[in-house]
Design a protein around this motif. Sequence first.
Motif, PDB file in Angstrom:
ATOM      1  N   TYR A 270      39.338  43.370  11.094  1.00 43.74           N
ATOM      2  CA  TYR A 270      40.161  42.883  12.329  1.00 43.74           C
ATOM      3  C   TYR A 270      38.773  42.152  13.665  1.00 43.74           C
ATOM      4  O   TYR A 270      37.510  43.023  13.591  1.00 43.74           O
ATOM      5  N   THR A 271      39.118  41.720  14.727  1.00 43.51           N
ATOM      6  CA  THR A 271      37.764  40.995  15.097  1.00 43.51           C
ATOM      7  C   THR A 271      37.126  42.362  15.902  1.00 43.51           C
ATOM      8  O   THR A 271      38.203  43.490  16.389  1.00 43.51           O
ATOM      9  N   ASN A 272      35.725  42.060  15.926  1.00 43.02           N
ATOM     10  CA  ASN A 272      35.274  43.679  17.353  1.00 43.02           C
ATOM     11  C   ASN A 272      35.349  45.410  16.002  1.00 43.02           C
ATOM     12  O   ASN A 272      35.360  45.868  16.679  1.00 43.02           O
TER      13      ASN A 272
ATOM     14  N   ILE B 193      42.336  38.112  13.559  1.00 42.45           N
ATOM     15  CA  ILE B 193      43.158  38.914  14.519  1.00 42.45           C
ATOM     16  C   ILE B 193      44.710  38.500  14.242  1.00 42.45           C
ATOM     17  O   ILE B 193      44.618  37.515  13.505  1.00 42.45           O
TER      18      ILE B 193
ATOM     19  N   GLN C 293      46.863  46.645  13.094  1.00 42.77           N
ATOM     20  CA  GLN C 293      45.244  45.700  12.956  1.00 42.77           C
ATOM     21  C   GLN C 293      44.952  45.406  11.150  1.00 42.77           C
ATOM     22  O   GLN C 293      45.072  44.906  10.647  1.00 42.77           O
TER      23      GLN C 293
ATOM     24  N   LEU D  14      30.617  33.963  14.546  1.00 45.81           N
ATOM     25  CA  LEU D  14      31.652  33.844  13.066  1.00 45.81           C
ATOM     26  C   LEU D  14      30.640  33.028  12.301  1.00 45.81           C
ATOM     27  O   LEU D  14      31.309  32.876  10.959  1.00 45.81           O
TER      28      LEU D  14
ATOM     29  N   LYS E 113      31.823  44.981  11.995  1.00 44.07           N
ATOM     30  CA  LYS E 113      31.375  43.996  11.049  1.00 44.07           C
ATOM     31  C   LYS E 113      30.030  44.220  11.066  1.00 44.07           C
ATOM     32  O   LYS E 113      29.070  44.805  10.393  1.00 44.07           O
ATOM     33  N   SER E 114      30.041  43.407  12.146  1.00 38.85           N
ATOM     34  CA  SER E 114      28.180  43.084  12.316  1.00 38.85           C
ATOM     35  C   SER E 114      27.554  44.337  12.287  1.00 38.85           C
ATOM     36  O   SER E 114      26.240  43.867  11.588  1.00 38.85           O
TER      37      SER E 114
ATOM     38  N   LEU F 134      35.470  40.332  21.468  1.00 36.20           N
ATOM     39  CA  LEU F 134      35.895  39.534  20.398  1.00 36.20           C
ATOM     40  C   LEU F 134      35.854  38.106  19.804  1.00 36.20           C
ATOM     41  O   LEU F 134      35.322  37.699  20.293  1.00 36.20           O
ATOM     42  N   PHE F 135      35.443  37.992  18.627  1.00 38.80           N
ATOM     43  CA  PHE F 135      34.790  37.475  17.822  1.00 38.80           C
ATOM     44  C   PHE F 135      33.151  37.237  18.168  1.00 38.80           C
ATOM     45  O   PHE F 135      32.958  35.848  18.384  1.00 38.80           O
TER      46      PHE F 135
ATOM     47  N   VAL G 123      34.225  35.883   8.798  1.00 37.40           N
ATOM     48  CA  VAL G 123      34.817  35.596  10.363  1.00 37.40           C
ATOM     49  C   VAL G 123      35.795  37.128  10.633  1.00 37.40           C
ATOM     50  O   VAL G 123      36.462  37.451   9.487  1.00 37.40           O
ATOM     51  N   GLY G 124      35.744  37.391  11.720  1.00 42.41           N
ATOM     52  CA  GLY G 124      36.582  38.127  12.308  1.00 42.41           C
ATOM     53  C   GLY G 124      38.122  37.880  12.013  1.00 42.41           C
ATOM     54  O   GLY G 124      38.787  36.766  12.192  1.00 42.41           O
TER      55      GLY G 124
END
Length: 444
Positions: free
Chosen positions: A219-221, A270, A308, A246, A224-225, A242-243, A267-268
């Motif tokens: 899920y975004t945020n 949602i 999520q 990308l 992952k990064s 969020l995001f 990419v996340g």
Amino acid sequence: MQGQSADGASVSAPAPTGRALVILPLLPGETSTRQPQARLAEAVALAEAIRLDVPHCEVVKVARPDPASLFGRGTAERIGGMAEAFEADLVVIDHALSPVQQRNLERICMAKVIDRTGLILEIFGERARTREGQLQVELAALTYQRSRLVRSWTHLERQRGGFGFLGGPGESQLELDRRLIAERITRLKRELEEVRRTRGLHRASRQRGDTPLVALVGYTNAGKSTLFNRLSGADVTAQDMLFATLDPTVRQVPLPSGRTIALSDTVGFISDLPTQLVAAFRATLEEVQAADVILHVRDVSHPDSEAQKADVERVLAELGIDAENDPRVVEVLNKTDLLPATARGALGMRLTNQRMMEGAERAVAVSALTGLGLDDLLDTLDRRLSSGWRVMELSIDLADGRALAWLYAHGQVLDRRDEEGMARLRVALDPADAARFETQFAAG
């Protein structure tokens, strides 16, 4: 507004791009595992992700959805009155709107109206940095825009990022726009087909080089990064937003055994991810389909973590991946540093019991921010990628440096004893590598 840079210097925050009301409609018969206030908070966060100032947000119950305006004229006029009172030039409806509903709401509210899909596409349009990311986002945006054309080719004239859904010169030359959009979509699809071909060649090259692919999804945020940066030493944008990033990135990461993996950040996801985005990002998402291991990164500190998880698994299902039963999927339970000590302890016990019962690790608890649990995660990857390997007892002449180097590069050396000029090795090898070794080297 001012903040501080990494070196402590005072810096100015980016100026807001506009003022927006955020409205979450609750329709009869809709089912959601999330609480309305949590859904509303996420919608506000999406608006703030492109620097919109949100002076007011609200959950609005809709007893009988109106095909013409979703809310009905009375509620729409009340929303328009709030937009005027709060001096908002934009109304964000956190729901899908038909083109007719969007246009009618704009006329009633006397303000620009954008739905959830349009808002997410606007964020993607502003955030994509690489050529591949920009191509994918533009294809998604134009596919969405083609059915509406309430703004004519506005993203070619914008002064800011995004795709022009937040403003523009009005409805002019619609037929010309339709033709231009159709032609542009055709060109984009051709360019993205070349991207898919190139990615396929890269994957084939990695496979020939025996480099396993590990894909991060989530899920975004969810972090992952941050996890990607920790494991790879890269500097991918990682923000509490969020995001925040990308663009797909792949880096080489060494494992404890000495073997190397290709780690791919994606990419996340949602809830209610626009179908246009799933289709446009097909080239990127094929990295997930082809992965040897899929790390599903979850924010276990989030109150909607389970919901999520379900949203991510729905997108994976669209890619043909059954997250519950696919042995490639490992959950990475991130942000454990934000859990109370008792909750962290309970999570650790649950994972230990799960490993004992199932005989395999389906989840690992980590904090990408502090580094806690990352050694366990790397060990888990090593074991996952080594499952099904042959364990061989080998005696190699110490003078045969080429054979020894090959074994260390392609296998996992479990034990080694050097005696009488020979290296006595116990090595785990992929069956294909074991066959190659036996063909290429004389092993005693």
